[in-house]
Design a protein around this motif. Structure first.
Motif, PDB file in Angstrom:
ATOM      1  N   PRO A  91       0.803  -1.232   0.000  1.00  0.00           N
ATOM      2  CA  PRO A  91       0.000   0.000   0.000  1.00  0.00           C
ATOM      3  C   PRO A  91       0.835   1.282   0.000  1.00  0.00           C
ATOM      4  O   PRO A  91       1.904   1.325   0.601  1.00  0.00           O
ATOM      5  CB  PRO A  91      -0.802  -0.078   1.301  1.00  0.00           C
ATOM      6  N   VAL A  92       0.306   2.284  -0.655  1.00  0.00           N
ATOM      7  CA  VAL A  92       0.877   3.636  -0.619  1.00  0.00           C
ATOM      8  C   VAL A  92       0.315   4.385   0.586  1.00  0.00           C
ATOM      9  O   VAL A  92       1.033   5.106   1.268  1.00  0.00           O
ATOM     10  CB  VAL A  92       0.539   4.408  -1.917  1.00  0.00           C
ATOM     11  N   HIS A  93      -0.956   4.188   0.865  1.00  0.00           N
ATOM     12  CA  HIS A  93      -1.655   4.941   1.905  1.00  0.00           C
ATOM     13  C   HIS A  93      -1.412   4.348   3.293  1.00  0.00           C
ATOM     14  O   HIS A  93      -1.371   3.135   3.464  1.00  0.00           O
ATOM     15  CB  HIS A  93      -3.157   4.980   1.621  1.00  0.00           C
ATOM     16  N   ALA A  94      -1.267   5.250   4.265  1.00  0.00           N
ATOM     17  CA  ALA A  94      -1.089   4.847   5.663  1.00  0.00           C
ATOM     18  C   ALA A  94      -2.098   5.602   6.512  1.00  0.00           C
ATOM     19  O   ALA A  94      -2.309   6.800   6.311  1.00  0.00           O
ATOM     20  CB  ALA A  94       0.328   5.161   6.125  1.00  0.00           C
ATOM     21  N   ILE A  95      -2.724   4.883   7.446  1.00  0.00           N
ATOM     22  CA  ILE A  95      -3.732   5.511   8.298  1.00  0.00           C
ATOM     23  C   ILE A  95      -3.433   5.227   9.765  1.00  0.00           C
ATOM     24  O   ILE A  95      -2.890   4.179  10.106  1.00  0.00           O
ATOM     25  CB  ILE A  95      -5.162   5.035   7.939  1.00  0.00           C
ATOM     26  N   HIS A  96      -3.788   6.192  10.603  1.00  0.00           N
ATOM     27  CA  HIS A  96      -3.592   6.051  12.039  1.00  0.00           C
ATOM     28  C   HIS A  96      -4.753   5.275  12.641  1.00  0.00           C
ATOM     29  O   HIS A  96      -5.904   5.481  12.280  1.00  0.00           O
ATOM     30  CB  HIS A  96      -3.495   7.436  12.695  1.00  0.00           C
ATOM     31  N   GLY A  97      -4.439   4.378  13.535  1.00  0.00           N
ATOM     32  CA  GLY A  97      -5.475   3.632  14.242  1.00  0.00           C
ATOM     33  C   GLY A  97      -5.437   2.162  13.932  1.00  0.00           C
ATOM     34  O   GLY A  97      -4.580   1.667  13.208  1.00  0.00           O
ATOM     35  N   GLY A  98      -6.385   1.462  14.483  1.00  0.00           N
ATOM     36  CA  GLY A  98      -6.426   0.017  14.365  1.00  0.00           C
ATOM     37  C   GLY A  98      -7.225  -0.490  13.184  1.00  0.00           C
ATOM     38  O   GLY A  98      -7.616  -1.645  13.159  1.00  0.00           O
ATOM     39  N   VAL A  99      -7.476   0.349  12.197  1.00  0.00           N
ATOM     40  CA  VAL A  99      -8.273  -0.046  11.040  1.00  0.00           C
ATOM     41  C   VAL A  99      -7.518  -1.100  10.229  1.00  0.00           C
ATOM     42  O   VAL A  99      -6.345  -0.927   9.907  1.00  0.00           O
ATOM     43  CB  VAL A  99      -8.580   1.185  10.147  1.00  0.00           C
ATOM     44  N   LEU A 100      -8.197  -2.198   9.926  1.00  0.00           N
ATOM     45  CA  LEU A 100      -7.601  -3.244   9.112  1.00  0.00           C
ATOM     46  C   LEU A 100      -8.157  -3.136   7.702  1.00  0.00           C
ATOM     47  O   LEU A 100      -9.340  -3.358   7.474  1.00  0.00           O
ATOM     48  CB  LEU A 100      -7.905  -4.625   9.692  1.00  0.00           C
ATOM     49  N   SER A 101      -7.311  -2.786   6.791  1.00  0.00           N
ATOM     50  CA  SER A 101      -7.701  -2.576   5.408  1.00  0.00           C
ATOM     51  C   SER A 101      -6.811  -3.421   4.509  1.00  0.00           C
ATOM     52  O   SER A 101      -5.654  -3.671   4.843  1.00  0.00           O
ATOM     53  CB  SER A 101      -7.555  -1.093   5.055  1.00  0.00           C
ATOM     54  N   SER A 102      -7.330  -3.838   3.383  1.00  0.00           N
ATOM     55  CA  SER A 102      -6.526  -4.629   2.450  1.00  0.00           C
ATOM     56  C   SER A 102      -5.612  -3.766   1.594  1.00  0.00           C
ATOM     57  O   SER A 102      -4.706  -4.275   0.958  1.00  0.00           O
ATOM     58  CB  SER A 102      -7.434  -5.469   1.553  1.00  0.00           C
ATOM     59  N   ASN A 103      -5.843  -2.442   1.589  1.00  0.00           N
ATOM     60  CA  ASN A 103      -5.020  -1.580   0.745  1.00  0.00           C
ATOM     61  C   ASN A 103      -4.447  -0.366   1.484  1.00  0.00           C
ATOM     62  O   ASN A 103      -4.050   0.598   0.856  1.00  0.00           O
ATOM     63  CB  ASN A 103      -5.809  -1.129  -0.482  1.00  0.00           C
ATOM     64  N   LYS A 104      -4.406  -0.434   2.824  1.00  0.00           N
ATOM     65  CA  LYS A 104      -3.811   0.652   3.620  1.00  0.00           C
ATOM     66  C   LYS A 104      -2.999   0.068   4.763  1.00  0.00           C
ATOM     67  O   LYS A 104      -3.433  -0.855   5.441  1.00  0.00           O
ATOM     68  CB  LYS A 104      -4.887   1.575   4.184  1.00  0.00           C
ATOM     69  N   LEU A 105      -1.820   0.618   4.960  1.00  0.00           N
ATOM     70  CA  LEU A 105      -0.996   0.278   6.111  1.00  0.00           C
ATOM     71  C   LEU A 105      -1.560   1.028   7.314  1.00  0.00           C
ATOM     72  O   LEU A 105      -1.962   2.185   7.185  1.00  0.00           O
ATOM     73  CB  LEU A 105       0.439   0.705   5.829  1.00  0.00           C
ATOM     74  N   SER A 106      -1.611   0.398   8.482  1.00  0.00           N
ATOM     75  CA  SER A 106      -2.080   1.062   9.701  1.00  0.00           C
ATOM     76  C   SER A 106      -0.923   1.210  10.678  1.00  0.00           C
ATOM     77  O   SER A 106      -0.069   0.334  10.775  1.00  0.00           O
ATOM     78  CB  SER A 106      -3.188   0.247  10.380  1.00  0.00           C
ATOM     79  N   TYR A 107      -0.941   2.316  11.400  1.00  0.00           N
ATOM     80  CA  TYR A 107       0.083   2.588  12.402  1.00  0.00           C
ATOM     81  C   TYR A 107      -0.567   3.269  13.594  1.00  0.00           C
ATOM     82  O   TYR A 107      -1.682   3.795  13.494  1.00  0.00           O
ATOM     83  CB  TYR A 107       1.201   3.466  11.833  1.00  0.00           C
ATOM     84  N   VAL A 108       0.121   3.263  14.705  1.00  0.00           N
ATOM     85  CA  VAL A 108      -0.277   4.049  15.868  1.00  0.00           C
ATOM     86  C   VAL A 108       0.956   4.724  16.442  1.00  0.00           C
ATOM     87  O   VAL A 108       2.068   4.200  16.339  1.00  0.00           O
ATOM     88  CB  VAL A 108      -0.978   3.222  16.975  1.00  0.00           C
ATOM     89  N   VAL A 109       0.719   5.884  17.040  1.00  0.00           N
ATOM     90  CA  VAL A 109       1.741   6.557  17.826  1.00  0.00           C
ATOM     91  C   VAL A 109       1.340   6.317  19.270  1.00  0.00           C
ATOM     92  O   VAL A 109       0.207   6.584  19.654  1.00  0.00           O
ATOM     93  CB  VAL A 109       1.817   8.065  17.500  1.00  0.00           C
ATOM     94  N   LYS A 110       2.283   5.764  20.048  1.00  0.00           N
ATOM     95  CA  LYS A 110       2.001   5.457  21.449  1.00  0.00           C
ATOM     96  C   LYS A 110       2.816   6.356  22.367  1.00  0.00           C
ATOM     97  O   LYS A 110       3.912   6.792  22.007  1.00  0.00           O
ATOM     98  CB  LYS A 110       2.314   3.992  21.746  1.00  0.00           C
ATOM     99  N   ASP A 111       2.260   6.588  23.565  1.00  0.00           N
ATOM    100  CA  ASP A 111       2.967   7.407  24.548  1.00  0.00           C
ATOM    101  C   ASP A 111       3.725   6.524  25.530  1.00  0.00           C
ATOM    102  O   ASP A 111       3.785   5.307  25.367  1.00  0.00           O
ATOM    103  CB  ASP A 111       2.009   8.364  25.257  1.00  0.00           C
TER     104      ASP A 111
END
Length: 166
Positions: free
Chosen positions: A58-78
């Protein structure tokens, strides 16, 4: 002589089991640096490729726990390992060819990728250190067979803590 023959056979079997640069996926580097006292930039570099299949990333990246077949997911943690309060934007960068929102790595080759995330902490956030973690990295073989890295593999796709002032 029998021991030498056995040793050579074991070496060849071992070398045959090692993935080639065109048959692997792995993270290569993780970095973080500050822009100012409340904004940080995080990067996670990784490589993908396969000798028998075209690989789609995937080119697109999204914040959070979303599971998508065409988006990478990430979180920033404290520092409490909780999802950080603030805003972020992310994208996956590479020089690989793009088609329909996915990078394409032709079979027999490999390519490198960089998840780039800019994070600005909430002005009321009490935490002073943050990490970036990839939580979902989907990929496809030949554009159809949907796969993803599992949690034991994703544990390495994490940056070291970045300190932002309170």
């Amino acid at each position: 002589m029998k021991h030498i023959t056995t040793f050579i056979l074991v070496v060849f079997l071992f070398l045959g089991a090692i993935p080639t640069s065109a048959d692997a996926y792995f993270t290569t580097a993780q970095n973080a640096f500050t822009v100012d006292n409340k904004t940080g930039v995080f990067t996670i570099d990784f490589a993908f490729g396969h000798k028998n299949y075209d690989v789609y990333i995937p080119v697109h990246a999204i914040h959070g726990g979303v599971l998508s077949s065409n988006k990478l997911s990430y979180v920033v943690k404290d520092t409490d390992n909780a999802i950080a309060r603030g805003s972020s934007v992310g994208i996956v960068l590479s020089n690989a060819r793009v088609k329909d929102g996915m990078y394409i790595i032709p079979k027999g080759t490999s390519a490198t990728f960089r998840l780039l995330v800019i994070f600005t902490k909430d002005t009321t956030a009490a935490a002073d250190a943050y990490t970036l973690t990839i939580t979902h990295l989907p990929f496809r073989f030949n554009g159809t067979q949907q796969l993803k890295l599992n949690p034991s593999e994703l544990q390495y796709y994490v940056t070291k803590p970045l300190s932002l002032l309170k």
